[in-house]
Design a protein around this motif. Sequence first.
Motif, PDB file in Angstrom:
ATOM      1  N   ALA A 107       0.827  -1.217   0.000  1.00 20.70           N
ATOM      2  CA  ALA A 107       0.000   0.000   0.000  1.00 20.70           C
ATOM      3  C   ALA A 107       0.858   1.262   0.000  1.00 20.70           C
ATOM      4  N   THR A 108       0.477   2.200  -0.856  1.00 19.35           N
ATOM      5  CA  THR A 108       1.127   3.506  -0.944  1.00 19.35           C
ATOM      6  C   THR A 108       0.027   4.561  -0.912  1.00 19.35           C
ATOM      7  N   GLN A 109       0.284   5.678  -0.264  1.00 17.29           N
ATOM      8  CA  GLN A 109      -0.700   6.759  -0.244  1.00 17.29           C
ATOM      9  C   GLN A 109      -0.931   7.242  -1.677  1.00 17.29           C
ATOM     10  N   LYS A 110      -2.178   7.533  -2.015  1.00 18.09           N
ATOM     11  CA  LYS A 110      -2.486   8.069  -3.345  1.00 18.09           C
ATOM     12  C   LYS A 110      -2.130   9.559  -3.430  1.00 18.09           C
ATOM     13  N   HIS A 111      -2.389  10.272  -2.348  1.00 14.09           N
ATOM     14  CA  HIS A 111      -2.105  11.702  -2.283  1.00 14.09           C
ATOM     15  C   HIS A 111      -1.467  12.023  -0.937  1.00 14.09           C
ATOM     16  N   CYS A 112      -0.604  13.009  -0.917  1.00 17.05           N
ATOM     17  CA  CYS A 112       0.020  13.451   0.327  1.00 17.05           C
ATOM     18  C   CYS A 112      -1.051  14.101   1.203  1.00 17.05           C
ATOM     19  N   GLU A 113      -1.089  13.711   2.470  1.00 15.66           N
ATOM     20  CA  GLU A 113      -2.091  14.272   3.373  1.00 15.66           C
ATOM     21  C   GLU A 113      -1.758  15.702   3.811  1.00 15.66           C
ATOM     22  N   VAL A 114      -0.549  16.167   3.543  1.00 14.04           N
ATOM     23  CA  VAL A 114      -0.156  17.527   3.934  1.00 14.04           C
ATOM     24  C   VAL A 114      -0.305  18.501   2.765  1.00 14.04           C
ATOM     25  N   CYS A 115       0.323  18.188   1.629  1.00 10.00           N
ATOM     26  CA  CYS A 115       0.314  19.139   0.501  1.00 10.00           C
ATOM     27  C   CYS A 115      -0.611  18.729  -0.640  1.00 10.00           C
ATOM     28  N   GLY A 116      -1.140  17.511  -0.605  1.00 12.83           N
ATOM     29  CA  GLY A 116      -2.068  17.063  -1.643  1.00 12.83           C
ATOM     30  C   GLY A 116      -1.427  16.579  -2.929  1.00 12.83           C
ATOM     31  N   SER A 117      -0.122  16.443  -2.972  1.00 13.00           N
ATOM     32  CA  SER A 117       0.559  15.983  -4.191  1.00 13.00           C
ATOM     33  C   SER A 117       0.132  14.566  -4.553  1.00 13.00           C
TER      34      SER A 117
END
Length: 123
Positions: free
Chosen positions: A35-45
Amino acid sequence: MAKSLGLAIATAKCPCCREGNLFPVSPFSYRKLSATQKHCEVCGSNLIPEPGFYDGAMYISYAFSVALVITSLVSVTVLVEDPKLWMYMATVVVLNIILLPAMLRYSKTLYQYAAGKLKYRGD
Protein backbone atom coordinates in the motif's frame (compact mmCIF):
# COMPACT_ATOMS: atom_id res chain seq x y z
CA MET A 1 11.06 23.47 9.72
CA ALA A 2 12.14 21.86 6.45
CA LYS A 3 13.57 18.39 6.63
CA SER A 4 16.78 17.51 4.84
CA LEU A 5 16.62 15.26 1.80
CA GLY A 6 18.32 12.40 3.63
CA LEU A 7 15.95 12.60 6.59
CA ALA A 8 12.92 12.80 4.30
CA ILE A 9 14.02 9.65 2.45
CA ALA A 10 14.91 7.82 5.68
CA THR A 11 11.47 8.57 7.15
CA ALA A 12 9.65 7.92 3.82
CA LYS A 13 8.10 11.37 3.45
CA CYS A 14 6.51 13.13 0.47
CA PRO A 15 9.10 14.54 -1.98
CA CYS A 16 7.20 17.85 -2.32
CA CYS A 17 6.67 18.90 1.28
CA ARG A 18 8.85 16.33 3.09
CA GLU A 19 6.18 16.10 5.78
CA GLY A 20 3.41 13.77 4.57
CA ASN A 21 3.88 10.00 4.72
CA LEU A 22 4.34 7.96 1.54
CA PHE A 23 2.84 4.89 3.23
CA PRO A 24 -0.24 4.43 5.43
CA VAL A 25 1.79 2.36 7.93
CA SER A 26 5.38 2.38 9.21
CA PRO A 27 8.07 1.35 6.69
CA PHE A 28 8.93 -1.53 9.06
CA SER A 29 5.38 -2.89 9.43
CA TYR A 30 4.22 -6.14 7.84
CA ARG A 31 0.70 -4.75 7.39
CA LYS A 32 -0.32 -3.46 3.96
CA LEU A 33 3.06 -4.27 2.38
CA SER A 34 2.25 -2.91 -1.05
CA ALA A 35 0.00 0.00 0.00
CA THR A 36 1.13 3.51 -0.94
CA GLN A 37 -0.70 6.76 -0.24
CA LYS A 38 -2.49 8.07 -3.34
CA HIS A 39 -2.11 11.70 -2.28
CA CYS A 40 0.02 13.45 0.33
CA GLU A 41 -2.09 14.27 3.37
CA VAL A 42 -0.16 17.53 3.93
CA CYS A 43 0.31 19.14 0.50
CA GLY A 44 -2.07 17.06 -1.64
CA SER A 45 0.56 15.98 -4.19
CA ASN A 46 -0.30 12.97 -6.34
CA LEU A 47 2.06 10.21 -5.14
CA ILE A 48 0.99 7.70 -7.81
CA PRO A 49 1.38 9.63 -11.08
CA GLU A 50 0.42 6.74 -13.39
CA PRO A 51 -0.73 3.12 -13.15
CA GLY A 52 2.23 0.82 -12.52
CA PHE A 53 4.55 3.70 -11.58
CA TYR A 54 6.15 1.77 -8.73
CA ASP A 55 6.93 -1.27 -10.92
CA GLY A 56 10.31 0.32 -11.60
CA ALA A 57 11.09 0.05 -7.90
CA MET A 58 11.60 -3.67 -8.45
CA TYR A 59 15.08 -2.93 -9.78
CA ILE A 60 16.02 -1.13 -6.57
CA SER A 61 14.47 -3.92 -4.51
CA TYR A 62 16.50 -6.45 -6.49
CA ALA A 63 19.69 -4.50 -5.73
CA PHE A 64 18.77 -4.50 -2.03
CA SER A 65 18.25 -8.28 -2.15
CA VAL A 66 21.56 -8.91 -3.91
CA ALA A 67 23.38 -6.73 -1.38
CA LEU A 68 21.68 -8.60 1.47
CA VAL A 69 22.63 -12.01 0.05
CA ILE A 70 26.25 -11.02 -0.52
CA THR A 71 26.54 -9.42 2.93
CA SER A 72 24.99 -12.41 4.69
CA LEU A 73 27.12 -14.94 2.78
CA VAL A 74 30.31 -13.05 3.60
CA SER A 75 29.24 -12.66 7.24
CA VAL A 76 28.55 -16.38 7.67
CA THR A 77 31.86 -17.24 6.02
CA VAL A 78 33.79 -14.89 8.32
CA LEU A 79 31.92 -15.66 11.56
CA VAL A 80 31.57 -19.44 11.31
CA GLU A 81 34.65 -21.63 11.13
CA ASP A 82 33.22 -24.44 8.98
CA PRO A 83 29.86 -23.22 7.61
CA LYS A 84 27.38 -25.69 6.17
CA LEU A 85 25.07 -25.00 3.25
CA TRP A 86 22.01 -24.87 5.52
CA MET A 87 23.63 -22.01 7.50
CA TYR A 88 23.92 -19.90 4.37
CA MET A 89 20.38 -20.72 3.28
CA ALA A 90 18.84 -20.12 6.70
CA THR A 91 20.64 -16.80 7.12
CA VAL A 92 19.49 -15.51 3.73
CA VAL A 93 15.89 -16.66 4.22
CA VAL A 94 15.57 -15.27 7.76
CA LEU A 95 17.11 -11.91 6.87
CA ASN A 96 14.90 -11.60 3.80
CA ILE A 97 11.79 -12.27 5.88
CA ILE A 98 12.83 -9.79 8.57
CA LEU A 99 13.86 -7.03 6.16
CA LEU A 100 11.13 -7.53 3.54
CA PRO A 101 8.94 -4.56 4.57
CA ALA A 102 11.85 -2.15 4.81
CA MET A 103 13.40 -3.24 1.50
CA LEU A 104 10.07 -3.07 -0.33
CA ARG A 105 9.09 0.33 1.00
CA TYR A 106 12.50 1.96 0.76
CA SER A 107 12.83 0.78 -2.84
CA LYS A 108 9.54 2.59 -3.55
CA THR A 109 10.72 5.65 -1.63
CA LEU A 110 14.01 5.85 -3.52
CA TYR A 111 12.21 5.29 -6.83
CA GLN A 112 9.76 8.10 -6.05
CA TYR A 113 12.61 10.48 -5.25
CA ALA A 114 14.71 9.41 -8.27
CA ALA A 115 12.14 8.88 -11.03
CA GLY A 116 9.11 10.79 -9.79
CA LYS A 117 8.45 14.23 -11.17
CA LEU A 118 7.74 15.68 -7.72
CA LYS A 119 10.27 18.26 -6.57
CA TYR A 120 10.70 19.88 -3.16
CA ARG A 121 8.76 23.12 -2.90
CA GLY A 122 10.45 24.46 0.20
CA ASP A 123 8.78 26.66 2.77
